[in-house]
Design a protein around this motif. Structure first.
Motif, PDB file in Angstrom:
ATOM      1  N   ASP A 132       0.808  -1.209   0.000  1.00 18.15           N
ATOM      2  CA  ASP A 132       0.000   0.000   0.000  1.00 18.15           C
ATOM      3  C   ASP A 132       0.844   1.263   0.000  1.00 18.15           C
ATOM      4  OD1 ASP A 132       1.057  -0.282   2.511  1.00 18.15           O
ATOM      5  OD2 ASP A 132      -0.816   0.092   3.598  1.00 18.15           O
ATOM      6  N   ASN A 133       2.127   1.126  -0.316  1.00 21.57           N
ATOM      7  CA  ASN A 133       3.036   2.270  -0.330  1.00 21.57           C
ATOM      8  C   ASN A 133       3.154   2.801  -1.756  1.00 21.57           C
ATOM      9  OD1 ASN A 133       5.110   4.101  -0.200  1.00 21.57           O
ATOM     10  ND2 ASN A 133       6.648   2.667   0.551  1.00 21.57           N
ATOM     11  N   TYR A 134       2.648   4.022  -1.990  1.00 24.60           N
ATOM     12  CA  TYR A 134       2.705   4.627  -3.317  1.00 24.60           C
ATOM     13  C   TYR A 134       3.562   5.892  -3.319  1.00 24.60           C
ATOM     14  CZ  TYR A 134      -0.679   1.369  -5.241  1.00 24.60           C
ATOM     15  OH  TYR A 134      -1.298   0.218  -5.700  1.00 24.60           O
ATOM     16  N   VAL A 135       4.541   5.919  -2.415  1.00 20.24           N
ATOM     17  CA  VAL A 135       5.479   7.044  -2.386  1.00 20.24           C
ATOM     18  C   VAL A 135       6.281   7.066  -3.686  1.00 20.24           C
ATOM     19  CG1 VAL A 135       7.564   7.930  -1.264  1.00 20.24           C
ATOM     20  CG2 VAL A 135       5.670   7.100   0.117  1.00 20.24           C
ATOM     21  N   ALA A 136       6.506   8.261  -4.224  1.00 19.63           N
ATOM     22  CA  ALA A 136       7.307   8.424  -5.441  1.00 19.63           C
ATOM     23  C   ALA A 136       8.064   9.746  -5.356  1.00 19.63           C
ATOM     24  CB  ALA A 136       6.421   8.389  -6.681  1.00 19.63           C
ATOM     25  N   TYR A 137       9.081   9.886  -6.195  1.00 25.29           N
ATOM     26  CA  TYR A 137       9.931  11.077  -6.155  1.00 25.29           C
ATOM     27  C   TYR A 137      10.164  11.610  -7.565  1.00 25.29           C
ATOM     28  CZ  TYR A 137      10.991   9.353  -1.464  1.00 25.29           C
ATOM     29  OH  TYR A 137      10.891   8.916  -0.171  1.00 25.29           O
ATOM     30  N   LEU A 138      10.265  12.917  -7.654  1.00 23.31           N
ATOM     31  CA  LEU A 138      10.610  13.559  -8.912  1.00 23.31           C
ATOM     32  C   LEU A 138      11.518  14.749  -8.634  1.00 23.31           C
ATOM     33  CD1 LEU A 138      10.309  13.995 -11.989  1.00 23.31           C
ATOM     34  CD2 LEU A 138       8.296  15.402 -11.497  1.00 23.31           C
ATOM     35  N   GLY A 139      12.622  14.814  -9.350  1.00 23.89           N
ATOM     36  CA  GLY A 139      13.544  15.937  -9.197  1.00 23.89           C
ATOM     37  C   GLY A 139      14.266  16.186 -10.505  1.00 23.89           C
ATOM     38  N   GLY A 140      15.091  17.212 -10.526  1.00 28.54           N
ATOM     39  CA  GLY A 140      15.839  17.456 -11.751  1.00 28.54           C
ATOM     40  C   GLY A 140      16.536  18.793 -11.786  1.00 28.54           C
ATOM     41  N   GLU A 141      17.186  19.030 -12.901  1.00 25.03           N
ATOM     42  CA  GLU A 141      17.911  20.280 -13.133  1.00 25.03           C
ATOM     43  C   GLU A 141      17.583  20.779 -14.538  1.00 25.03           C
ATOM     44  OE1 GLU A 141      22.461  22.109 -13.360  1.00 25.03           O
ATOM     45  OE2 GLU A 141      22.145  19.988 -12.889  1.00 25.03           O
ATOM     46  N   ILE A 142      17.342  22.073 -14.665  1.00 26.07           N
ATOM     47  CA  ILE A 142      17.015  22.680 -15.946  1.00 26.07           C
ATOM     48  C   ILE A 142      18.049  23.749 -16.283  1.00 26.07           C
ATOM     49  CG2 ILE A 142      15.312  24.037 -17.227  1.00 26.07           C
ATOM     50  CD1 ILE A 142      13.150  22.672 -15.642  1.00 26.07           C
TER      51      ILE A 142
ATOM     52  N   ASN B 284      19.475  26.811 -18.499  1.00 24.55           N
ATOM     53  CA  ASN B 284      18.886  27.952 -19.227  1.00 24.55           C
ATOM     54  C   ASN B 284      17.368  28.005 -19.048  1.00 24.55           C
ATOM     55  OD1 ASN B 284      21.422  28.787 -20.568  1.00 24.55           O
ATOM     56  ND2 ASN B 284      21.196  26.824 -21.633  1.00 24.55           N
ATOM     57  N   PRO B 285      16.897  28.006 -17.808  1.00 22.10           N
ATOM     58  CA  PRO B 285      15.447  27.998 -17.577  1.00 22.10           C
ATOM     59  C   PRO B 285      14.765  29.238 -18.144  1.00 22.10           C
ATOM     60  CG  PRO B 285      16.625  28.537 -15.553  1.00 22.10           C
ATOM     61  CD  PRO B 285      17.669  28.100 -16.541  1.00 22.10           C
ATOM     62  N   LYS B 286      13.523  29.052 -18.642  1.00 28.42           N
ATOM     63  CA  LYS B 286      12.732  30.162 -19.168  1.00 28.42           C
ATOM     64  C   LYS B 286      11.872  30.802 -18.074  1.00 28.42           C
ATOM     65  CE  LYS B 286      14.121  29.546 -23.428  1.00 28.42           C
ATOM     66  NZ  LYS B 286      13.268  29.047 -24.502  1.00 28.42           N
ATOM     67  N   CYS B 287      11.663  30.067 -16.987  1.00 36.08           N
ATOM     68  CA  CYS B 287      10.939  30.579 -15.833  1.00 36.08           C
ATOM     69  C   CYS B 287      11.492  29.842 -14.605  1.00 36.08           C
ATOM     70  CB  CYS B 287       9.432  30.376 -15.972  1.00 36.08           C
ATOM     71  SG  CYS B 287       8.932  28.657 -16.247  1.00 36.08           S
ATOM     72  N   ASN B 288      10.992  30.138 -13.417  1.00 38.33           N
ATOM     73  CA  ASN B 288      11.587  29.567 -12.201  1.00 38.33           C
ATOM     74  C   ASN B 288      10.769  28.429 -11.609  1.00 38.33           C
ATOM     75  OD1 ASN B 288       9.435  31.072 -11.273  1.00 38.33           O
ATOM     76  ND2 ASN B 288      10.494  31.789  -9.429  1.00 38.33           N
TER      77      ASN B 288
ATOM     78  N   ASN C   3      20.288  26.846  -7.935  1.00 40.63           N
ATOM     79  CA  ASN C   3      21.062  26.035  -8.879  1.00 40.63           C
ATOM     80  C   ASN C   3      20.186  25.486 -10.019  1.00 40.63           C
ATOM     81  OD1 ASN C   3      23.618  26.187  -7.484  1.00 40.63           O
ATOM     82  ND2 ASN C   3      22.705  24.827  -5.931  1.00 40.63           N
ATOM     83  N   ASN C   4      18.978  26.029 -10.141  1.00 35.55           N
ATOM     84  CA  ASN C   4      18.015  25.613 -11.174  1.00 35.55           C
ATOM     85  C   ASN C   4      17.596  24.155 -11.020  1.00 35.55           C
ATOM     86  OD1 ASN C   4      18.178  28.188 -12.351  1.00 35.55           O
ATOM     87  ND2 ASN C   4      19.913  27.558 -13.637  1.00 35.55           N
ATOM     88  N   ARG C   5      17.521  23.731  -9.747  1.00 30.75           N
ATOM     89  CA  ARG C   5      17.119  22.357  -9.455  1.00 30.75           C
ATOM     90  C   ARG C   5      15.816  22.341  -8.667  1.00 30.75           C
ATOM     91  NH1 ARG C   5      22.978  20.119  -7.216  1.00 30.75           N
ATOM     92  NH2 ARG C   5      24.085  20.208  -9.225  1.00 30.75           N
ATOM     93  N   PHE C   6      15.136  21.199  -8.715  1.00 30.53           N
ATOM     94  CA  PHE C   6      13.935  21.006  -7.907  1.00 30.53           C
ATOM     95  C   PHE C   6      13.896  19.556  -7.435  1.00 30.53           C
ATOM     96  CE2 PHE C   6      12.661  19.641 -12.113  1.00 30.53           C
ATOM     97  CZ  PHE C   6      11.775  18.595 -11.899  1.00 30.53           C
ATOM     98  N   PHE C   7      13.158  19.324  -6.365  1.00 25.40           N
ATOM     99  CA  PHE C   7      13.024  17.965  -5.842  1.00 25.40           C
ATOM    100  C   PHE C   7      11.722  17.872  -5.059  1.00 25.40           C
ATOM    101  CE2 PHE C   7      13.583  14.533  -2.783  1.00 25.40           C
ATOM    102  CZ  PHE C   7      14.034  13.516  -3.620  1.00 25.40           C
ATOM    103  N   HIS C   8      10.976  16.776  -5.277  1.00 26.13           N
ATOM    104  CA  HIS C   8       9.680  16.647  -4.609  1.00 26.13           C
ATOM    105  C   HIS C   8       9.392  15.187  -4.264  1.00 26.13           C
ATOM    106  CE1 HIS C   8       5.585  17.877  -3.570  1.00 26.13           C
ATOM    107  NE2 HIS C   8       5.172  16.775  -4.177  1.00 26.13           N
TER     108      HIS C   8
END
Length: 471
Positions: free
Chosen positions: A30-40, A42-46, A65-70
């Motif tokens: 019953d564990n549906y934990v997931a992760y998404l991250g990355g680096e962009i 020359n980003p066009k927005c933040n 550093n133009n990175r995100f993690f969730h």
């Protein structure tokens, strides 16, 4: 080297993200934990927008550093998309996937790579997307061939895509849910070309091939479920359904002009309403029909009749409002109206007022780096026209690219040294989309010598284009 760097980046990024659970090979049922991250780069927005269909699930802001993690506490497996304006791409999550992505906005699709749990499936989708996209870019000339040459060409590219799909499927061993998306990428691309061929061929050559098609030409229709909920949010599926409806109407129409008439488009709406049960797919398809119809018939009386039925079928009020806004903008581009001014630049970076360049009959045509073949053939077509009509001015306008991308493409294809065209760049896609209703590159505008509109809704590749040019 790029992939090695990406793997090192992803590993260090994951380790430094304290919210990430320790690595393990099994998960609770019953564990549906997931992760998404990355680096962009020359980003066009933040920020990055994470979506399921048209619904926004979450918005992730980039750090310094133009990175995100969730971390998703619970994420249902399936097809999603992420958007970094103005681009977007699909991403598939299986249960407990942990995906890191990296891309450069200067070459969004070709630079996009995934790493982590679930990366092989997503990298395959991108590989297939790029192959299909390159394939479509080579189709401009193929659509003018006879049925035998056309069939030989698309069968060859289909076998290549199918072979790639089967090899990756055997190697990655993905599940049935993902296989629905992967196999559809192959089948829908092939079916789309078969459906679009008859009316594009007639549009480009003036010759109908309806009676020359093999008896089993449309056998793919029996294999594609128009109400497949697994494909509801997949754009290749919606595009296929749209061209299918166009072709069904063309089959009964006398010629390509009839296919774009009020009666034919009313018929498209009726067929869509009857065949498509899923509301989301139906809304997307009827809105595509409406947008295409608006670009072919600017008669106010006809539009009123069309929208009377359209409003009964469409249930997505947001999409309907966008169509109605497009309708208003289309009517502003009626014949003899003054062409609205938009922000344009020349190769030196100087701002250009379009009406300052118009003192003789002028043709405006559009192109983008993403459709390389169309860019080449449109410039080639203009060279031919300029030789026949030396007193007509031809202005080429790039849309949807950055200024540096535009300049690189001009040099790459030697457009910049072509004396037959004036090369300009649109720096504001939203403005040109709003004022000139340019949302695709397959549009040409004929402008009178006094700056008024002669015809704002034509195509360079229309078999009757020269007749319209001489009007």
């Amino acid at each position: 080297m790029a992939k090695k760097y990406f793997l090192l980046f992803s590993f260090s990024f994951i380790i430094s993200s304290t919210t990430l659970i320790s690595c393990k090979n099994s998960f609770d049922g019953d564990n549906y934990v997931a992760y998404l991250g990355g680096e962009i780069e020359n980003p066009k927005c933040n920020y990055v927008v994470f979506m399921k269909g048209e619904k926004v699930i979450d918005t992730f802001f980039l750090d310094n550093n133009n990175r995100f993690f969730h971390k998703f506490d619970s994420l249902t497996p399936g097809l999603y998309s992420f958007k970094h304006d103005p681009e977007y791409q699909y991403i598939y999550f299986d249960k407990n996937d942990s995906l890191m992505l990296r891309l450069n906005t200067l070459d969004f699709d070709n630079s996009l790579m995934f790493c982590g749990r679930g990366d092989e499936k997503n990298n395959f989708l991108m590989e297939l997307f790029i192959q299909n996209n390159n394939d479509r870019n080579q189709m401009y000339e193929v659509y003018t061939k006879d049925i035998n040459a056309f069939q030989k060409n698309i069968d060859s590219t289909y076998k290549k895509a199918k072979s790639l799909y089967l090899k990756r499927k055997a190697f990655i061993n993905w599940n049935e849910d993902f296989d629905k998306i992967a196999s559809s990428s192959v089948e829908l691309n092939h079916a789309y070309k078969k459906e679009i061929f008859p009316f594009v061929h007639e549009f480009r050559t003036g010759k109908s091939v309806k009676n020359d098609l093999p008896k089993d030409y449309y056998k793919h229709r029996k294999l594609i479920d128009l109400n497949d909920t697994a494909l509801v949010n997949y754009s290749p599926f919606v595009k296929y359904v749209t061209v299918l409806l166009n072709n069904l109407v063309l089959t009964d129409a006398k010629d390509i002009a009839d296919e774009m008439s009020l009666e034919s488009n009313i018929k498209k709406l009726q067929i869509a309403d009857r065949l498509i049960k899923d509301k989301h797919v139906k809304n997307l398809v009827v809105n595509n029909i409406a947008n295409m119809y608006l670009l072919s018939d600017q008669c106010t009386e006809n539009n009123a009749k069309f929208f009377q039925l359209y409003s009964k079928i469409a249930t997505d009020k947001k999409l309907e409002a966008e169509v109605m806004r497009t309708s208003k903008n289309v009517h502003k581009l009626h014949n003899n109206a003054l062409l609205p001014n938009i922000a344009l630049q020349d190769v030196t970076g100087k701002s250009i007022a379009i009406n300052d360049l118009i003192n003789t009959k002028t043709v405006l045509f559009f192109w983008s780096k993403q459709s390389d073949s169309q860019a080449i053939f449109s410039h080639k077509k203009v060279d031919e026209l300029k030789a026949k009509y030396p007193n007509i001015r031809f202005i080429s306008i790039n849309i949807g690219n950055s200024r540096s991308e535009w300049l690189n493409e001009l040099k790459k294809h030697k457009f910049i040294s072509n004396p037959n065209t004036i090369e300009l760049f649109s720096s504001d896609f939203e403005e040109i989309k709003e004022k000139w209703v340019i949302n695709k590159i397959h549009r040409t505008m004929i402008i009178n010598a006094n700056g008024t509109i002669n015809n704002a809704f034509v195509s360079l590749f229309d078999a009757n284009f020269e007749n319209k040019l001489n009007n």
